[in-house]
Design an enzyme around this catalytic site. Structure first.
Site, PDB file in Angstrom:
ATOM      1  N   ILE A   1      47.940  35.457  33.040  1.00 17.31           N
ATOM      2  CA  ILE A   1      48.657  34.173  33.005  1.00 17.31           C
ATOM      3  C   ILE A   1      48.414  33.343  34.282  1.00 17.31           C
ATOM      4  O   ILE A   1      48.384  32.115  34.231  1.00 17.31           O
ATOM      5  CB  ILE A   1      50.180  34.422  32.799  1.00 17.31           C
ATOM      6  CG1 ILE A   1      50.926  33.142  32.442  1.00 17.31           C
ATOM      7  CG2 ILE A   1      50.833  35.071  34.009  1.00 17.31           C
ATOM      8  CD1 ILE A   1      51.013  32.833  31.027  1.00 17.31           C
TER       9      ILE A   1
ATOM     10  N   GLY B   1      57.819  43.462  28.304  1.00 20.55           N
ATOM     11  CA  GLY B   1      57.360  44.434  29.300  1.00 20.55           C
ATOM     12  C   GLY B   1      58.553  45.225  29.828  1.00 20.55           C
ATOM     13  O   GLY B   1      59.174  45.982  29.094  1.00 20.55           O
TER      14      GLY B   1
ATOM     15  N   ASP C   1      55.998  38.258  36.798  1.00 22.73           N
ATOM     16  CA  ASP C   1      56.703  37.681  37.943  1.00 22.73           C
ATOM     17  C   ASP C   1      55.996  38.045  39.250  1.00 22.73           C
ATOM     18  O   ASP C   1      55.728  37.173  40.107  1.00 22.73           O
ATOM     19  CB  ASP C   1      58.135  38.245  37.917  1.00 22.73           C
ATOM     20  CG  ASP C   1      59.160  37.370  38.593  1.00 22.73           C
ATOM     21  OD1 ASP C   1      58.797  36.266  39.036  1.00 22.73           O
ATOM     22  OD2 ASP C   1      60.328  37.800  38.678  1.00 22.73           O
TER      23      ASP C   1
ATOM     24  N   TYR D   1      61.515  44.429  30.231  1.00 19.71           N
ATOM     25  CA  TYR D   1      62.767  44.188  29.497  1.00 19.71           C
ATOM     26  C   TYR D   1      62.813  44.886  28.133  1.00 19.71           C
ATOM     27  O   TYR D   1      63.841  44.851  27.451  1.00 19.71           O
ATOM     28  CB  TYR D   1      63.037  42.694  29.362  1.00 19.71           C
ATOM     29  CG  TYR D   1      63.648  42.082  30.611  1.00 19.71           C
ATOM     30  CD1 TYR D   1      63.919  42.851  31.739  1.00 19.71           C
ATOM     31  CD2 TYR D   1      63.969  40.717  30.667  1.00 19.71           C
ATOM     32  CE1 TYR D   1      64.485  42.297  32.882  1.00 19.71           C
ATOM     33  CE2 TYR D   1      64.544  40.158  31.802  1.00 19.71           C
ATOM     34  CZ  TYR D   1      64.799  40.952  32.915  1.00 19.71           C
ATOM     35  OH  TYR D   1      65.375  40.398  34.040  1.00 19.71           O
TER      36      TYR D   1
HETATM   37  N1  AR6 Z   1      49.380  37.978  32.712  1.00 13.44           N
HETATM   38  C1  AR6 Z   1      49.791  38.043  31.427  1.00 13.44           C
HETATM   39  N2  AR6 Z   1      50.624  38.996  30.957  1.00 13.44           N
HETATM   40  C2  AR6 Z   1      51.039  39.934  31.840  1.00 13.44           C
HETATM   41  C3  AR6 Z   1      50.660  39.936  33.201  1.00 13.44           C
HETATM   42  C4  AR6 Z   1      49.789  38.909  33.637  1.00 13.44           C
HETATM   43  N3  AR6 Z   1      49.366  38.805  34.906  1.00 13.44           N
HETATM   44  N4  AR6 Z   1      51.257  40.994  33.813  1.00 13.44           N
HETATM   45  C5  AR6 Z   1      51.988  41.647  32.863  1.00 13.44           C
HETATM   46  N5  AR6 Z   1      51.850  41.007  31.669  1.00 13.44           N
HETATM   47  P1  AR6 Z   1      57.031  41.612  32.130  1.00 13.44           P
HETATM   48  P2  AR6 Z   1      59.690  41.000  30.967  1.00 13.44           P
HETATM   49  C6  AR6 Z   1      52.466  41.329  30.357  1.00 13.44           C
HETATM   50  O1  AR6 Z   1      57.518  42.968  32.523  1.00 13.44           O
HETATM   51  O2  AR6 Z   1      59.614  42.097  29.977  1.00 13.44           O
HETATM   52  C7  AR6 Z   1      59.935  41.544  36.208  1.00 13.44           C
HETATM   53  O3  AR6 Z   1      60.188  42.530  37.165  1.00 13.44           O
HETATM   54  C8  AR6 Z   1      53.099  42.679  30.196  1.00 13.44           C
HETATM   55  O4  AR6 Z   1      52.088  43.631  29.850  1.00 13.44           O
HETATM   56  O5  AR6 Z   1      56.270  40.832  33.117  1.00 13.44           O
HETATM   57  O6  AR6 Z   1      60.230  39.669  30.540  1.00 13.44           O
HETATM   58  C9  AR6 Z   1      60.847  40.336  36.346  1.00 13.44           C
HETATM   59  O7  AR6 Z   1      61.238  40.091  37.673  1.00 13.44           O
HETATM   60  C10 AR6 Z   1      54.065  42.421  29.049  1.00 13.44           C
HETATM   61  O8  AR6 Z   1      53.369  42.449  27.793  1.00 13.44           O
HETATM   62  O9  AR6 Z   1      58.266  40.670  31.666  1.00 13.44           O
HETATM   63  C11 AR6 Z   1      62.023  40.726  35.476  1.00 13.44           C
HETATM   64  O10 AR6 Z   1      62.970  41.494  36.200  1.00 13.44           O
HETATM   65  C12 AR6 Z   1      54.507  40.971  29.275  1.00 13.44           C
HETATM   66  O11 AR6 Z   1      53.546  40.417  30.168  1.00 13.44           O
HETATM   67  C13 AR6 Z   1      61.408  41.544  34.392  1.00 13.44           C
HETATM   68  O12 AR6 Z   1      60.196  42.097  34.928  1.00 13.44           O
HETATM   69  C14 AR6 Z   1      55.903  40.802  29.863  1.00 13.44           C
HETATM   70  O13 AR6 Z   1      56.152  41.828  30.801  1.00 13.44           O
HETATM   71  C15 AR6 Z   1      61.047  40.720  33.178  1.00 13.44           C
HETATM   72  O14 AR6 Z   1      60.577  41.569  32.160  1.00 13.44           O
END
Ligand code: AR6
Length: 180
Positions: A17, A127, A40, A129
């Site tokens: 992203i 992810g 994040d 969450y």
């Molecule tokens: N680009 C695209 N997708 C990604 C990337 C990236 N660079 N990195 C991970 N993903 P998550 P959530 C995917 O955990 O579930 C954090 O600590 C990942 O594989 O990023 O909303 C925040 O501070 C998954 O499919 O988000 C919050 O506390 C998706 O993005 C919490 O995590 C979302 O994973 C939010 O958790």
């Protein structure tokens, strides 16, 4: 994968992203906007400290689940970051679906308000969450489709999926949700 939705289009890509050249990228933030791992962590690492400085100053109380706030994008190629807070999955009966749709709509509304034609979303909540990937994909695709049908904007919505599993889940959601 590209899906035409009237004058708009939805794209699915596998990628990072932070690397998207779009008007706005969506961060998968937490409600205290404190930073973390996953999307994040990647956004704050690549974008630099200006992003956190701005959110801390403008949103000292954070951002409740189901909503989103905006900042500049620091060193990233996007113009803005929309920090969206999805729900933590607690089994599916605690309003998670409505909160996820609401977080997605909040970002799409910010895009319209700030003349962003293009926006890129990660798989919000799917992810750390714990939201089941297939359900998150169906929810985000349907919410986006309904929004752009009604508003005819933003003209390009891209889902950026980190791995093949997530890409597959979104591709199946598109097949199910988008009319032929
Ligand atoms: N680009 C695209 N997708 C990604 C990337 C990236 N660079 N990195 C991970 N993903 P998550 P959530 C995917 O955990 O579930 C954090 O600590 C990942 O594989 O990023 O909303 C925040 O501070 C998954 O499919 O988000 C919050 O506390 C998706 O993005 C919490 O995590 C979302 O994973 C939010 O958790």
């Amino acid at each position: 994968m590209i899906v035409k939705l009237g004058p708009c289009r939805m794209e699915l890509v596998q990628g990072d992203i932070t690397q998207q050249h779009v008007d706005a990228i969506v961060n998968a933030a937490n409600s205290s906007l404190a930073g973390g791992g996953g999307v994040d962590g990647a956004i704050h690492n690549a974008g630099g400290p200006a992003i956190m400085q701005e959110t801390t100053q403008n949103y000292p109380e954070g951002c409740p689940p189901g909503s989103a706030v905006m900042s500049g994008a620091g060193n990233l190629p996007a113009r803005y970051i929309f920090h969206a807070v999805g729900p933590v999955w607690k089994g599916g009966r605690q309003g998670e679906a409505e909160l996820l749709a609401s977080a997605c709509r909040a970002c799409l509304k910010l895009a319209v308000q700030h003349q962003c034609n293009s926006i890129a979303f990660p798989a919000l909540s799917a992810g750390a969450y714990g939201y089941p990937l297939d359900l998150a994909a169906a929810n985000l695709v349907k919410t986006t489709m309904d929004f752009v049908r009604w508003h005819q904007n933003p003209t390009m919505v891209r889902f950026v999926l980190f791995d093949q599993g997530a890409f597959g889940a979104f591709a199946r959601a598109v097949e199910e949700v988008v009319p032929k």
